[in-house]
Design an enzyme around this catalytic site. Structure first.
Site, PDB file in Angstrom:
ATOM      1  N   THR A 157       1.240  -0.956  -0.060  1.00 13.04           N
ATOM      2  CA  THR A 157      -0.134   0.012   0.083  1.00 13.04           C
ATOM      3  C   THR A 157       0.662   1.547   0.180  1.00 13.04           C
ATOM      4  O   THR A 157       2.068   1.162  -0.044  1.00 13.04           O
ATOM      5  CB  THR A 157      -0.941  -0.289   0.966  1.00 13.04           C
ATOM      6  OG1 THR A 157      -1.929   1.002   0.967  1.00 13.04           O
ATOM      7  CG2 THR A 157      -0.084  -0.009   2.724  1.00 13.04           C
ATOM      8  N   LYS A 191       2.790   1.063  -4.124  1.00 12.51           N
ATOM      9  CA  LYS A 191       2.403   0.767  -5.704  1.00 12.51           C
ATOM     10  C   LYS A 191       3.394   0.660  -6.648  1.00 12.51           C
ATOM     11  O   LYS A 191       3.155   0.312  -7.553  1.00 12.51           O
ATOM     12  CB  LYS A 191       1.166   0.966  -4.863  1.00 12.51           C
ATOM     13  CG  LYS A 191       0.119   0.598  -4.423  1.00 12.51           C
ATOM     14  CD  LYS A 191      -1.295   0.894  -4.174  1.00 12.51           C
ATOM     15  CE  LYS A 191      -1.845   0.869  -3.204  1.00 12.51           C
ATOM     16  NZ  LYS A 191      -3.483   0.869  -3.206  1.00 12.51           N
ATOM     17  N   ASN A 237      -0.629  -3.633  -6.179  1.00 10.09           N
ATOM     18  CA  ASN A 237      -1.335  -3.872  -4.420  1.00 10.09           C
ATOM     19  C   ASN A 237      -0.772  -5.399  -3.722  1.00 10.09           C
ATOM     20  O   ASN A 237      -0.710  -5.338  -2.620  1.00 10.09           O
ATOM     21  CB  ASN A 237      -2.038  -2.872  -4.584  1.00 10.09           C
ATOM     22  CG  ASN A 237      -3.238  -4.209  -4.185  1.00 10.09           C
ATOM     23  OD1 ASN A 237      -3.023  -5.118  -5.720  1.00 10.09           O
ATOM     24  ND2 ASN A 237      -4.367  -4.385  -3.918  1.00 10.09           N
ATOM     25  N   ASP A 274      -6.739  -4.007  -6.633  1.00  9.59           N
ATOM     26  CA  ASP A 274      -7.294  -2.936  -6.429  1.00  9.59           C
ATOM     27  C   ASP A 274      -8.287  -1.743  -7.690  1.00  9.59           C
ATOM     28  O   ASP A 274      -9.737  -1.741  -7.551  1.00  9.59           O
ATOM     29  CB  ASP A 274      -6.165  -0.942  -6.388  1.00  9.59           C
ATOM     30  CG  ASP A 274      -5.690  -1.280  -4.269  1.00  9.59           C
ATOM     31  OD1 ASP A 274      -6.471  -1.780  -3.817  1.00  9.59           O
ATOM     32  OD2 ASP A 274      -4.413  -0.666  -4.445  1.00  9.59           O
ATOM     33  N   GLY A 300      -7.188  12.387  -8.215  1.00  9.17           N
ATOM     34  CA  GLY A 300      -6.220  11.860  -8.011  1.00  9.17           C
ATOM     35  C   GLY A 300      -5.832  10.751  -8.428  1.00  9.17           C
ATOM     36  O   GLY A 300      -6.194  10.017  -9.238  1.00  9.17           O
ATOM     37  N   GLY A 325      -0.780   6.391  -7.394  1.00 12.79           N
ATOM     38  CA  GLY A 325      -0.809   4.349  -7.447  1.00 12.79           C
ATOM     39  C   GLY A 325      -2.663   3.601  -7.076  1.00 12.79           C
ATOM     40  O   GLY A 325      -3.104   3.318  -8.750  1.00 12.79           O
ATOM     41  N   ALA A 326      -3.100   4.690  -6.109  1.00 13.77           N
ATOM     42  CA  ALA A 326      -4.696   4.255  -6.655  1.00 13.77           C
ATOM     43  C   ALA A 326      -5.198   4.773  -7.136  1.00 13.77           C
ATOM     44  O   ALA A 326      -6.346   3.784  -8.171  1.00 13.77           O
ATOM     45  CB  ALA A 326      -5.535   4.527  -4.798  1.00 13.77           C
ATOM     46  N   TYR A 348     -11.391   4.500   3.960  1.00 10.82           N
ATOM     47  CA  TYR A 348     -12.512   3.839   4.869  1.00 10.82           C
ATOM     48  C   TYR A 348     -12.176   4.221   6.372  1.00 10.82           C
ATOM     49  O   TYR A 348     -12.645   3.677   6.714  1.00 10.82           O
ATOM     50  CB  TYR A 348     -12.604   2.669   4.407  1.00 10.82           C
ATOM     51  CG  TYR A 348     -11.502   1.559   4.265  1.00 10.82           C
ATOM     52  CD1 TYR A 348     -11.311   0.994   6.240  1.00 10.82           C
ATOM     53  CD2 TYR A 348     -10.666   0.993   3.911  1.00 10.82           C
ATOM     54  CE1 TYR A 348     -10.659   0.093   6.257  1.00 10.82           C
ATOM     55  CE2 TYR A 348      -9.547   0.103   3.853  1.00 10.82           C
ATOM     56  CZ  TYR A 348      -9.398  -0.573   5.250  1.00 10.82           C
ATOM     57  OH  TYR A 348      -8.956  -1.057   5.008  1.00 10.82           O
ATOM     58  N   GLY A 379     -15.451   3.646   0.459  1.00  9.19           N
ATOM     59  CA  GLY A 379     -14.382   3.178   0.322  1.00  9.19           C
ATOM     60  C   GLY A 379     -14.464   1.683   0.437  1.00  9.19           C
ATOM     61  O   GLY A 379     -13.656   0.922   0.533  1.00  9.19           O
TER      62      GLY A 379
END
Length: 301
Positions: free
Chosen positions: A79, A83, A104, A119, A143, A146-147, A238, A259
């Protein structure tokens, strides 16, 4: 009983894994994996490898991965902020990981390191289940890290036609827009340099893929005054489940997606990769939700 495994699809009787990241002490991931493994009659240890928790100098990421590999781990979850940094340390990438350029989940097998991105599937599965029937013509993603890269591709896979991408790093936003258009035919992706009336006026939905809204980064990534009741909003944060972003949207009647969906379904897929066994998402969700009861501590991604 061996900690190792004979292959991704083989029978395994134990799970030894970990999560590598920064500021992850309240992660729900260990409990989800261990509870599911134990429910399937497996022995399980899932540990946190938190770069912020080392009393001395933080080891190099390569050293951490090598140590886990030598210790006989089935694999590692990766994480923030590793990532993308993990990529040069891997031998092979799954199609998803190669497409998004972010990993991930790392599986150790047959002397090699295999990188996956759960993800992407995790967000897509949560979105399909929680946002069925919403308009997907015009969506803003906030954003491009990576996510965000995984979420952008997941949104395209879920039917978003026109994707606007905002990031504080405009070059990164543009790179992701170019990447999505190259990987997902039929999707128009453009980078935007600011979030204002011109960007917000025709949006069907907004997704936050930044840390803004977490306990350590309070606030909202999208101005409350630009929200409209007919819009939907989604968050990947989350901890807390009800971010300020979601609270603002819910207050005016927007449909919202917390989330928890992405957190749950990325773990479901990672468990299968680690063990070769399918996970029960209902059972794993029960473990996740137990953190929100008085008997559990509040936790975070």
């Amino acid at each position: 009983m061996s900690w190792g495994g004979s292959g991704l699809g083989g029978s395994r009787d134990a799970l030894l894994a970990g999560l590598v990241g920064k500021g992850i002490q309240k992660s729900r991931t260990p409990e989800m994996h261990m509870a599911e493994a134990e429910a399937q009659g497996m022995r399980a240890i899932y540990t946190l490898i938190d770069a912020e928790a080392f009393e001395s100098a933080v080891p190099d990421l390569g050293d951490l991965v090598r140590a886990a590999e030598l210790a006989g781990f089935n694999g590692l979850n990766i994480t923030y902020p590793y990532k993308i940094e993990i990529l040069p340390l891997l031998d092979e990438l799954s199609d998803n990981a190669r497409a998004v350029g972010s990993v991930n989940t790392v599986v150790f097998r047959d002397g090699k390191r295999f990188g996956h991105n759960t993800d992407l599937w995790g967000f897509a599965e949560g979105f399909r289940r929680g946002m069925d029937g919403v308009a997907k013509g015009n969506v803003l993603l906030i954003g491009a890290g990576g996510a965000g890269v995984a979420v952008a591709h997941a949104l395209a896979d879920c039917g978003v036609l026109h994707l606007k991408i905002f990031d504080s790093d405009t070059q990164r936003a543009q790179a992701l827009a170019d990447q999505v258009q190259a990987n997902r035919a039929g999707v128009t992706a453009v980078a935007v340099s600011a979030i204002g009336d011109a960007v917000a006026k025709d949006l069907d939905g907004v997704v936050n893929a930044t840390p803004v809204g977490m306990a350590k980064s309070p606030g909202t990534p999208f101005p409350a005054e630009l929200l409209r009741p007919e819009m939907w909003v989604a968050d990947i944060v989350y901890f807390p489940l009800e971010t300020q972003f979601l609270a603002n949207a819910r207050a005016i009647g927007c449909r919202v997606l917390p989330g928890s969906g992405m957190a749950l379904f990325q773990a479901v897929r990672a468990f299968e990769l680690f063990t070769g066994r399918p996970a029960d998402p209902v059972r794993m969700k029960a473990t996740f939700d137990a953190f929100d009861t008085p008997s559990q501590n509040t936790a975070k991604a």
